[in-house]
Design an enzyme around this catalytic site. Structure first.
Site, mmCIF file in Angstrom:
data_model
loop_
_atom_site.group_PDB
_atom_site.id
_atom_site.type_symbol
_atom_site.label_atom_id
_atom_site.label_comp_id
_atom_site.label_asym_id
_atom_site.label_seq_id
_atom_site.Cartn_x
_atom_site.Cartn_y
_atom_site.Cartn_z
ATOM 1 N N ASP A 60 0.856 -1.189 0.000
ATOM 2 C CA ASP A 60 0.000 0.000 0.000
ATOM 3 C C ASP A 60 0.894 1.241 0.000
ATOM 4 O OD1 ASP A 60 0.979 0.162 2.622
ATOM 5 O OD2 ASP A 60 -0.785 -0.855 3.423
ATOM 6 N N ASP A 62 1.630 4.966 1.682
ATOM 7 C CA ASP A 62 1.378 5.860 2.797
ATOM 8 C C ASP A 62 1.925 7.240 2.439
ATOM 9 O OD1 ASP A 62 0.485 3.726 4.721
ATOM 10 O OD2 ASP A 62 2.486 2.993 4.247
ATOM 11 N N ASP A 143 9.586 4.015 12.838
ATOM 12 C CA ASP A 143 10.182 2.884 13.547
ATOM 13 C C ASP A 143 11.574 2.514 13.035
ATOM 14 O OD1 ASP A 143 8.953 1.946 11.228
ATOM 15 O OD2 ASP A 143 7.739 0.419 12.224
HETATM 16 P P1 ATP Z 1 3.704 -2.556 4.838
HETATM 17 O O1 ATP Z 1 4.432 -3.054 3.662
HETATM 18 O O2 ATP Z 1 3.326 -3.620 5.799
HETATM 19 O O3 ATP Z 1 2.581 -1.602 4.546
HETATM 20 P P2 ATP Z 1 4.882 -0.225 6.037
HETATM 21 O O4 ATP Z 1 6.308 0.065 6.391
HETATM 22 O O5 ATP Z 1 4.266 0.657 4.999
HETATM 23 O O6 ATP Z 1 4.818 -1.737 5.637
HETATM 24 P P3 ATP Z 1 2.687 0.529 7.695
HETATM 25 O O7 ATP Z 1 2.148 -0.206 8.870
HETATM 26 O O8 ATP Z 1 1.868 0.673 6.476
HETATM 27 O O9 ATP Z 1 4.072 -0.164 7.368
HETATM 28 O O10 ATP Z 1 3.119 1.955 8.239
HETATM 29 C C1 ATP Z 1 3.581 2.983 7.385
HETATM 30 C C2 ATP Z 1 4.759 3.693 7.998
HETATM 31 O O11 ATP Z 1 4.374 4.308 9.233
HETATM 32 C C3 ATP Z 1 5.924 2.795 8.381
HETATM 33 O O12 ATP Z 1 6.765 2.562 7.287
HETATM 34 C C4 ATP Z 1 6.600 3.606 9.459
HETATM 35 O O13 ATP Z 1 7.359 4.647 8.905
HETATM 36 C C5 ATP Z 1 5.429 4.229 10.177
HETATM 37 N N1 ATP Z 1 4.981 3.366 11.301
HETATM 38 C C6 ATP Z 1 4.006 2.443 11.265
HETATM 39 N N2 ATP Z 1 3.863 1.847 12.448
HETATM 40 C C7 ATP Z 1 4.746 2.422 13.258
HETATM 41 C C8 ATP Z 1 5.071 2.264 14.650
HETATM 42 N N3 ATP Z 1 4.447 1.363 15.392
HETATM 43 N N4 ATP Z 1 6.039 3.056 15.167
HETATM 44 C C9 ATP Z 1 6.666 3.982 14.402
HETATM 45 N N5 ATP Z 1 6.402 4.178 13.109
HETATM 46 C C10 ATP Z 1 5.455 3.413 12.534
HETATM 47 MG MG MG Z 2 2.285 0.602 4.364
#
Ligand code: ATP
Ligand code: MG
Length: 449
Positions: A60, A62, A143
């Site tokens: 997805d 963000d 994170d």
């Molecule tokens: P995915 O491929 O699972 O979507 P993602 O890295 O995009 O991985 P998301 O859960 O969609 O993860 O979150 C988007 C972004 O928000 C992360 O890349 C990170 O920068 C931030 N983020 C999400 N959860 C946390 C957390 N618990 N603590 C700090 N930052 C977070």
């Molecule tokens: Mg994501």
């Protein structure tokens, strides 16, 4: 949290990176441009940037912006504000949601001591973080370094404030800041470290990995609904096997599924691991083929061995198999609910998959044909195939069903006729797989008979 260094980012110019607008979902591009037109800053961040730089297809997209959630809300008709702990805007397009987060600030006390601050528990867990700031601060509050890269739609550049690019090249999952503190702030990061390492095939940096073994207990503080969502992300991301191995390695699996962990630790318990790992491998294969996966099936496999163990205990006390199953299923579900949620829309079909394992043992009369029409038949049969991999009795039964399914209607009717010698009018004995029933041996499909 330690004071975030506000630094100049490393800027990777358009010609030096591989991200192009063509690879970004048109909806995310729309959101970015709409923000810009309204005078705000909009960047792609997180998994979208990370995966594109790795040449993978993002799950997805963000977006991070300096627009406040309410301002985002006003810009899009198809927008909802969600989350209390962490307020976000979801912009909904048909099937796709673009998540828009406002840049987070450092989150100390506001200068006059009255503005919003980051709410924490005594252990340091962040209860709410709606303190806004600039992009540099936002980067430090994310994170992992590889999740804190920004793609700026204005200049088509990638911005790196935290050394994420070097870690991406080195294949490293590294928490930003002090690892123990960052896990305390949000223990779900323990699971996220494992999830990204497994999914990307990355190593966890030693300092980030070091506290994993001992901090699993922090997950007890997390609402069970969030943990349920996280479990689905862990096991339905296409790398369930690696994720499972890593979770066990870091003693985190037992924090999510204590009953299953106990079974896995029993001596000579090859079987549960076999069933579970095969279920996880199947899940990975199905996802690789773009086939749907079913959380009920996943949980049926994850909790199967605890169920069997409880059933054995109850049967030893004299309960029959059906009663034992009902009581054991109640018990196993109750225990699991203390750790992760398991919504009824999943726990009910999970129970049916389990119950059908008993019903599948009847292989004569009208029942087999009737079972074919059961909405859970396919899942139950697939589950039987998994059990068959490690259990001879289940293998004989699975073979019978596989043969049965290969027949045409007439063949199926014949296959389920009562055993020869049974006369009309006489009460028919149902053929069952096992000869384990008390009394004289029945006609059975057990391989040894
Ligand atoms: P995915 O491929 O699972 O979507 P993602 O890295 O995009 O991985 P998301 O859960 O969609 O993860 O979150 C988007 C972004 O928000 C992360 O890349 C990170 O920068 C931030 N983020 C999400 N959860 C946390 C957390 N618990 N603590 C700090 N930052 C977070
Ligand atoms: Mg994501």
């Amino acid at each position: 949290m330690e004071v975030s260094p506000i630094s100049q980012p490393t800027v990777i110019s358009r010609s030096e990176h591989t991200i192009s607008r063509a690879n970004i979902s048109p909806n995310a591009v729309k959101v970015l441009y709409r923000l810009r037109e309204a005078g705000f800053r909009g960047c792609l961040v997180g998994g979208g940037v990370r995966d594109l730089l790795l040449g993978r297809e993002p799950k997805d997209f963000d977006v991070a912006t300096d627009a406040r959630p309410e301002q985002v809300y006003k810009l899009f008709r198809n927008c909802r504000l969600i989350g209390r702990r962490f307020r976000l805007a979801h912009v909904q397009f048909d099937r796709e949601i673009v998540e828009v987060a406002t840049f987070r600030g450092r989150g100390g006390e506001s200068e006059d001591g009255e503005g919003p601050s980051v709410e924490r528990t005594v252990s340091g867990r962040i209860l709410s973080d709606n303190v806004y700031g600039g992009i540099e601060e936002d980067a430090w509050r994310r994170d992992f370094t590889v999740n804190a890269l920004y793609y700026d739609i204005d200049r088509f550049v990638v911005l790196d404030y935290v050394g994420g690019l070097a870690d991406l090249k080195a294949g490293l999952i590294r928490l930003i800041g002090d690892p123990a503190q960052r896990y305390q702030e949000d223990p779900v990061r323990l699971l996220r470290a494992v999830r990204f390492a497994a999914k990307l095939g990355f190593q966890i940096d030693p300092a980030t990995a070091a506290p994993l073994h001992r901090l699993g207990h922090l997950l007890e503080q997390i609402p069970s609904a969030r943990l349920f969502d996280e479990v689905l992300k862990l096991f339905l991301n296409g790398s369930a096997i690696q994720t499972f191995e890593l979770l066990r390695h870091y003693r985190l699996f037992g924090c999510l599924f204590p009953a299953t962990e106990r079974c896995l630790n029993h001596q000579q318990a090859h079987y549960p691991k076999t069933l579970l790992t095969r279920a996880l491998a199947n899940t990975d294969n199905r996802l690789a083929e773009d086939k749907p996966v079913n959380p009920a099936f996943l949980f049926a496999a994850l909790l199967w061995e605890p169920l069997r163990e409880r059933m054995r205990e109850l049967q030893a006390k004299g309960l029959d198999e059906t009663e034992a199953l009902q009581i054991a299923a109640d018990g196993v579900i109750q225990e699991q609910l203390r750790h992760t949620a398991l919504p009824r829309r999943h726990s009910l079909p999970m129970r049916e998959i389990w119950e059908m394992q008993q019903r599948l043992t009847v292989v004569s009369g009208k029942r087999p044909l009737r079972l074919l029409g059961h909405p859970r038949f396919r899942a139950a049969y697939d589950f039987l195939l998994l059990r068959a991999e490690a259990d001879d009795e289940a293998r004989a039964l699975a073979d019978w069903w596989t043969g049965f399914l290969a027949l045409d209607d007439a063949g199926r009717l014949q296959a389920t006729q009562p055993a020869t010698g049974a006369k009309k009018g006489k009460p028919r004995r149902r053929r069952k797989l096992r000869s384990a029933r008390k009394g004289a041996p029945d006609r059975t499909l057990h391989p040894e008979t």
